[in-house]
Scaffold this motif. Sequence first.
Motif, short mmCIF file in Angstrom:
data_model
loop_
_atom_site.label_atom_id
_atom_site.label_comp_id
_atom_site.label_asym_id
_atom_site.label_seq_id
_atom_site.Cartn_x
_atom_site.Cartn_y
_atom_site.Cartn_z
N CYS A 37 0.86 -1.19 0.00
CA CYS A 37 0.00 0.00 0.00
C CYS A 37 0.90 1.24 0.00
O CYS A 37 1.46 1.60 1.04
CB CYS A 37 -0.90 0.01 1.23
N PRO A 38 1.04 1.90 -1.15
CA PRO A 38 1.93 3.07 -1.21
C PRO A 38 1.42 4.26 -0.40
O PRO A 38 2.23 5.08 0.04
CB PRO A 38 1.98 3.40 -2.70
N ALA A 39 0.13 4.37 -0.17
CA ALA A 39 -0.41 5.51 0.59
C ALA A 39 0.01 5.47 2.05
O ALA A 39 0.00 6.50 2.72
CB ALA A 39 -1.93 5.54 0.48
N SER A 67 -6.32 10.72 0.29
CA SER A 67 -5.00 10.10 0.09
C SER A 67 -4.23 10.81 -1.02
O SER A 67 -4.82 11.46 -1.88
CB SER A 67 -5.16 8.63 -0.26
N PRO A 68 -2.92 10.65 -1.01
CA PRO A 68 -2.13 11.21 -2.11
C PRO A 68 -2.47 10.48 -3.41
O PRO A 68 -2.82 9.30 -3.39
CB PRO A 68 -0.69 10.94 -1.69
N SER A 114 1.80 11.64 -7.33
CA SER A 114 2.55 12.16 -6.18
C SER A 114 3.33 11.06 -5.48
O SER A 114 4.49 11.24 -5.11
CB SER A 114 1.61 12.81 -5.17
N MET A 115 2.67 9.90 -5.32
CA MET A 115 3.35 8.80 -4.64
C MET A 115 4.52 8.27 -5.48
O MET A 115 5.55 7.90 -4.93
CB MET A 115 2.36 7.68 -4.34
N LYS A 164 7.54 10.60 -4.99
CA LYS A 164 8.18 10.47 -3.68
C LYS A 164 8.80 9.10 -3.44
O LYS A 164 9.68 8.97 -2.60
CB LYS A 164 7.16 10.74 -2.57
N ASN A 165 8.32 8.09 -4.15
CA ASN A 165 8.71 6.73 -3.84
C ASN A 165 9.21 6.00 -5.10
O ASN A 165 8.42 5.47 -5.87
CB ASN A 165 7.50 6.00 -3.24
N PRO A 166 10.52 5.95 -5.30
CA PRO A 166 11.06 5.31 -6.50
C PRO A 166 10.71 3.82 -6.60
O PRO A 166 10.57 3.29 -7.70
CB PRO A 166 12.56 5.53 -6.40
#
Length: 151
Positions: A59-61, A116-117, A121-122, A125-127
């Motif tokens: 879950c990336p959020a 949530s983003p 956006s996620m 921020k998150n490679p």
Amino acid sequence: MFRKAMAFSMQITIFAVNLKQMFMPTHSFKAAYNTGESCINLVLGVYIFTEEGIYIAYCPALDISGYGENEQEAKQSFGEVVRQYLDYCIHEHTLTEDLQKHGWKVESIKQHKFKSPDTVSMMKKNPDFKNLIENKEYSKYMENLSIPSFA
């Protein structure tokens, strides 16, 4: 990142959370956090993929994951990790703050409404998440959680 969550998910914490799963055919991400009369409902997009023969539910959020030898075990592991996460945040009174640190936007502090983003956006921020979306085969389902409104 995923390995840390694997170790964390092995701890067992009991917390009553209503889990409901449903596969979504699209790759969009939608999540909401809002207060009903007695519960806060949290809807999370969870991505299932394999890495080195292990199924991972991510879950990336919230940047948390579970794992298993098959998809069902990964979902069950993810459910335990979410329970532990919520139990900790509720116990420490940090749920709102933690959601905001993960990029959730406050829509109403009084009503505990958050958004949530978004996926873009996620990914910025998150490679690891960007790599998942762009280079791996995955499926996505929605995880619905209900937690007490006092949280």
